[in-house]
Design an enzyme around this catalytic site. Structure first.
Site, mmCIF file in Angstrom:
data_model
loop_
_atom_site.group_PDB
_atom_site.id
_atom_site.type_symbol
_atom_site.label_atom_id
_atom_site.label_comp_id
_atom_site.label_asym_id
_atom_site.label_seq_id
_atom_site.Cartn_x
_atom_site.Cartn_y
_atom_site.Cartn_z
ATOM 1 N N HIS A 175 -1.995 -17.410 -18.064
ATOM 2 C CA HIS A 175 -3.102 -18.379 -17.946
ATOM 3 C C HIS A 175 -4.263 -17.778 -18.720
ATOM 4 O O HIS A 175 -4.863 -16.798 -18.289
ATOM 5 C CB HIS A 175 -3.451 -18.547 -16.459
ATOM 6 C CG HIS A 175 -4.555 -19.534 -16.195
ATOM 7 N ND1 HIS A 175 -4.619 -20.261 -15.028
ATOM 8 C CD2 HIS A 175 -5.655 -19.892 -16.913
ATOM 9 C CE1 HIS A 175 -5.708 -21.031 -15.050
ATOM 10 N NE2 HIS A 175 -6.351 -20.816 -16.184
ATOM 11 N N CYS B 214 -8.092 -23.935 -20.203
ATOM 12 C CA CYS B 214 -7.135 -22.853 -20.432
ATOM 13 C C CYS B 214 -5.741 -23.426 -20.701
ATOM 14 O O CYS B 214 -5.473 -24.604 -20.459
ATOM 15 C CB CYS B 214 -7.064 -21.932 -19.220
ATOM 16 S SG CYS B 214 -8.557 -20.974 -18.893
ATOM 17 N N THR C 172 -0.343 -22.580 -11.005
ATOM 18 C CA THR C 172 -1.696 -22.386 -11.523
ATOM 19 C C THR C 172 -2.359 -23.742 -11.697
ATOM 20 O O THR C 172 -1.698 -24.779 -11.712
ATOM 21 C CB THR C 172 -1.689 -21.601 -12.848
ATOM 22 O OG1 THR C 172 -2.996 -21.080 -13.080
ATOM 23 C CG2 THR C 172 -1.275 -22.468 -14.029
#
Length: 202
Positions: free
Chosen positions: A64, A47, A42
């Site tokens: 996430h 985030c 990711t």
């Protein structure tokens, strides 16, 4: 799972020729769990992601997520933000338990929370995300064995759940606005999302 909430299993699978392995890419609001020896990837701005695994069996996964920011009208109180984070964590934990992981064997590595989104820095979104995830894991008694939080740079995270190995690349320069656009869109989505409640754990 609450359809209005927006969190779901990542569908984006491909073969990574650099690491010579099957790979799953997760985007904001997604998560993925697996008992197999694959790679989960990711890219994080404000985030945060939790790489969570059973250190005995190698079953693991990654989420996430971002807490909704507070706003001037007070439509997203802190309690709602916390409920969102708890829900995102419980989705990951619940699914890991469902496929055979044992809670007592959990270990976590946490990443993200960078101050990269214009307009969200006033609410310290990255800092609140980081504080939430550390507090949550501490409360749940999950050992945190590594972390890379805050700062001003986005991160690309490579997680090998079977072994627990994580590689983190700090992105000191972005070639396009894709990451920021995704997180801003996600931020707007979760402000409108409804959290139905907690997830029952097995």
């Amino acid at each position: 799972m609450d359809a209005d909430f927006g969190a779901h299993l990542a569908p984006n699978c491909y073969f990574d020729h650099t690491f010579n392995t099957e790979t799953v890419k997760i985007l904001p609001g997604e998560y993925y769990v697996t008992p197999r020896d694959i790679l989960i990837v990711t890219v994080l701005g404000s985030c945060v992601s939790v790489c969570l695994r059973d250190r005995i069996s190698g079953i693991g996964g990654m989420n996430h997520f971002m807490l909704p920011g507070n706003n001037d009208e007070g439509l997203t109180p802190a309690s709602t933000s916390a409920r969102y984070g708890v829900y995102a964590m419980e989705l990951l934990i619940n699914h890991l338990l469902k496929i055979g992981a044992k809670r007592q064997n959990f270990e976590a590595k946490v990443f993200g929370g960078g101050a990269v989104l214009r307009g969200l820095t006033v609410n310290n979104v990255g800092q609140r995300n980081s504080e939430f995830v550390l507090d949550y894991l501490h409360t749940e008694g999950v050992q945190i064995v590594a972390q890379d939080l805050l700062d001003i740079y986005p991160r690309k995270v490579y997680f090998f759940p079977a072994t627990g190995r994580v590689l983190v690349k700090k992105l000191t320069s972005l070639h396009n606005t894709t990451l920021i656009d995704r997180e801003q869109q996600y931020s707007m989505q979760i402000k409108k999302a409804r959290v139905a409640g907690t997830v029952d754990l097995f």
